[in-house]
Design an enzyme around this catalytic site. Structure first.
Site, PDB file in Angstrom:
ATOM      1  N   ARG A 118       0.853  -1.211   0.000  1.00  0.00           N
ATOM      2  CA  ARG A 118       0.000   0.000   0.000  1.00  0.00           C
ATOM      3  C   ARG A 118       0.880   1.250   0.000  1.00  0.00           C
ATOM      4  NH1 ARG A 118      -4.715   0.848  -1.600  1.00  0.00           N
ATOM      5  NH2 ARG A 118      -5.530  -0.919  -0.413  1.00  0.00           N
ATOM      6  N   GLN A 121      -8.734  -6.379  -9.396  1.00  0.00           N
ATOM      7  CA  GLN A 121      -8.489  -4.919  -9.383  1.00  0.00           C
ATOM      8  C   GLN A 121      -7.023  -4.619  -9.687  1.00  0.00           C
ATOM      9  OE1 GLN A 121     -10.217  -2.024  -8.758  1.00  0.00           O
ATOM     10  NE2 GLN A 121      -9.379  -0.974  -6.980  1.00  0.00           N
ATOM     11  N   ARG A 159       1.551  -6.236  -9.997  1.00  0.00           N
ATOM     12  CA  ARG A 159       2.000  -5.741  -8.673  1.00  0.00           C
ATOM     13  C   ARG A 159       1.976  -6.828  -7.606  1.00  0.00           C
ATOM     14  NH1 ARG A 159      -3.037  -2.196  -6.164  1.00  0.00           N
ATOM     15  NH2 ARG A 159      -4.614  -3.845  -6.360  1.00  0.00           N
ATOM     16  N   HIS A 205       0.629   3.733 -10.347  1.00  0.00           N
ATOM     17  CA  HIS A 205      -0.319   4.168  -9.301  1.00  0.00           C
ATOM     18  C   HIS A 205       0.427   4.907  -8.169  1.00  0.00           C
ATOM     19  CE1 HIS A 205      -3.540   3.919  -6.356  1.00  0.00           C
ATOM     20  NE2 HIS A 205      -4.303   3.259  -7.173  1.00  0.00           N
ATOM     21  N   ASP A 218     -11.925  10.374  -6.853  1.00  0.00           N
ATOM     22  CA  ASP A 218     -11.451   9.210  -7.611  1.00  0.00           C
ATOM     23  C   ASP A 218     -11.809   9.450  -9.078  1.00  0.00           C
ATOM     24  OD1 ASP A 218     -11.841   5.591  -7.146  1.00  0.00           O
ATOM     25  OD2 ASP A 218     -10.668   6.789  -8.564  1.00  0.00           O
ATOM     26  N   GLU A 276      -1.801   9.480 -10.931  1.00  0.00           N
ATOM     27  CA  GLU A 276      -1.299   8.284 -11.610  1.00  0.00           C
ATOM     28  C   GLU A 276      -1.271   8.461 -13.128  1.00  0.00           C
ATOM     29  OE1 GLU A 276      -4.087   5.291 -10.214  1.00  0.00           O
ATOM     30  OE2 GLU A 276      -4.380   6.491  -8.422  1.00  0.00           O
TER      31      GLU A 276
HETATM   32  O1  TA6 Z   1      -6.499   4.681  -8.420  1.00  0.00           O
HETATM   33  C1  TA6 Z   1      -7.751   4.788  -7.875  1.00  0.00           C
HETATM   34  C2  TA6 Z   1      -8.297   3.415  -7.520  1.00  0.00           C
HETATM   35  O2  TA6 Z   1      -8.749   2.738  -8.666  1.00  0.00           O
HETATM   36  C3  TA6 Z   1      -9.409   3.617  -6.492  1.00  0.00           C
HETATM   37  O3  TA6 Z   1     -10.670   3.321  -7.044  1.00  0.00           O
HETATM   38  C4  TA6 Z   1      -9.009   2.697  -5.345  1.00  0.00           C
HETATM   39  O4  TA6 Z   1      -9.586   1.422  -5.526  1.00  0.00           O
HETATM   40  C5  TA6 Z   1      -7.489   2.676  -5.498  1.00  0.00           C
HETATM   41  O5  TA6 Z   1      -7.295   2.598  -6.903  1.00  0.00           O
HETATM   42  C6  TA6 Z   1      -6.765   1.623  -4.708  1.00  0.00           C
HETATM   43  O6  TA6 Z   1      -6.968   0.364  -5.238  1.00  0.00           O
HETATM   44  P1  TA6 Z   1      -6.252  -0.897  -4.484  1.00  0.00           P
HETATM   45  O7  TA6 Z   1      -6.658  -2.101  -5.277  1.00  0.00           O
HETATM   46  O8  TA6 Z   1      -4.779  -0.646  -4.532  1.00  0.00           O
HETATM   47  O9  TA6 Z   1      -6.766  -0.869  -3.072  1.00  0.00           O
END
Ligand code: TA6
Length: 296
Positions: free
Chosen positions: A58, A76, A81, A159, A204, A263
């Site tokens: 994180r 996601q 990563r 990111h 966001d 990002e």
């Molecule tokens: O970059 C924005 C985002 O897509 C948010 O919607 C939030 O989910 C963030 O990324 C963090 O995502 P993660 O999967 O690293 O917790």
């Protein structure tokens, strides 16, 4: 350069002659530290970050590949990563090495497992370098190595979590009047207003067709982060604010005050590569002193 980091995970430490430094974990190809020549940390990593696969670290600069966000069928932000990368022993030449002595080349190729969820062959090469004035330079190169002649498409983001002194005293310049997709409003498309972006609640947004250069001004530190990017038309701006901060186990309840994600990304228009083709996405981060006052 290769040493043991948190939980014994391998990491590479880069040191530049004038004192700037960077750290990259082989886990995720993940930059977790970028310090200027005074040893000040420019990136945010949560004090609750979990340095343990398969959870992504994180903070720092997670690599979102082959999918940004939940815009597709994969987990996601894809899986790059969450994988262990290797040191790339014989990378194809890149010009940055001519200006910087402090760099490392990493490579990620698909495993059998990965091929089940994303059935493509690729080589993802990442170079992380410190420039002569302490800038942080990231170059990603993705090559389609499919033997079956099939093209593939992907979305991508660096990111990046910037460390800020107080989110309520930060503003972004360079995204005014642009269109964006609002992740908090069903990814609907809106147009940004005409002046610098400031922060007083969760944000966001995926800004579309953004300029090469974006500035993040930190009032208290009198410092401006300058983002320069190439091959990455979009820019995502994210701060979870208090409610979402509390909902993340690997994020301190009040840490949203001290970070901002801006990002460099390619999201609106996925990148398509035919076999043999290569995409390059470059990110240059610098931190310059700034007299942040309105109108500058
Ligand atoms: O970059 C924005 C985002 O897509 C948010 O919607 C939030 O989910 C963030 O990324 C963090 O995502 P993660 O999967 O690293 O917790």
């Amino acid at each position: 350069q290769l040493c043991k980091g948190v939980n014994g995970l391998d990491k590479v430490v880069l040191k530049e002659a004038k004192g700037s430094s960077a750290e990259i974990y082989l886990y995720g190809g993940h930059v977790t530290s970028w310090k200027n020549e005074n040893g000040e940390e420019m990136l945010f990593v949560s004090s609750k970050a979990i340095f343990k696969p398969p959870k992504a670290i994180r903070g720092g600069i997670p690599l979102c590949f082959p999918q940004f966000g939940s815009h597709g069928s994969l987990e996601q932000h894809g899986f790059a990563r969450n994988r262990i990368w290797s040191i790339d022993k014989d990378p194809p030449p890149l010009p940055t090495s001519s200006t910087s002595k402090a760099y490392v080349d990493l490579i990620l190729k698909p495993s059998e497992e990965d091929a089940k969820i994303w059935p493509h062959s690729y080589e993802f090469r990442l170079r992380v370098a410190l420039g002569p004035t302490g800038d942080l330079l990231l170059t990603s190169r993705v090559r389609n190595t499919n033997a079956d002649g099939k093209p593939f498409s992907f979305t991508f983001a660096y990111h990046t979590y910037f460390s800020v002194s107080d989110i309520s005293e930060v503003r972004i310049e360079g995204l005014e009047t642009l269109d964006y997709l609002d992740n908090l409003q069903n990814k609907e498309r809106f147009t940004e207003q005409g002046d610098a972006i400031t922060f007083e609640s969760e944000i966001d947004k995926i800004y579309l067709s953004t300029p090469t250069k974006i500035a993040i001004l930190d009032h208290e530190k009198k410092r401006t982060f300058v983002i320069r990017k190439d091959g990455l038309p979009d820019a995502v701006v994210w701060n979870p604010w208090d409610r979402k901060a509390k909902a993340m186990v690997d994020f301190g309840d009040d840490e949203y005050k001290y970070m901002l994600c801006v990002e460099a990304a390619a999201v609106e228009k996925p990148i398509t590569l035919r076999p043999g083709e290569e995409w390059k996405g470059r990110l240059e981060l610098s931190a310059v002193p700034s007299s942040y006052c309105s109108g500058q």
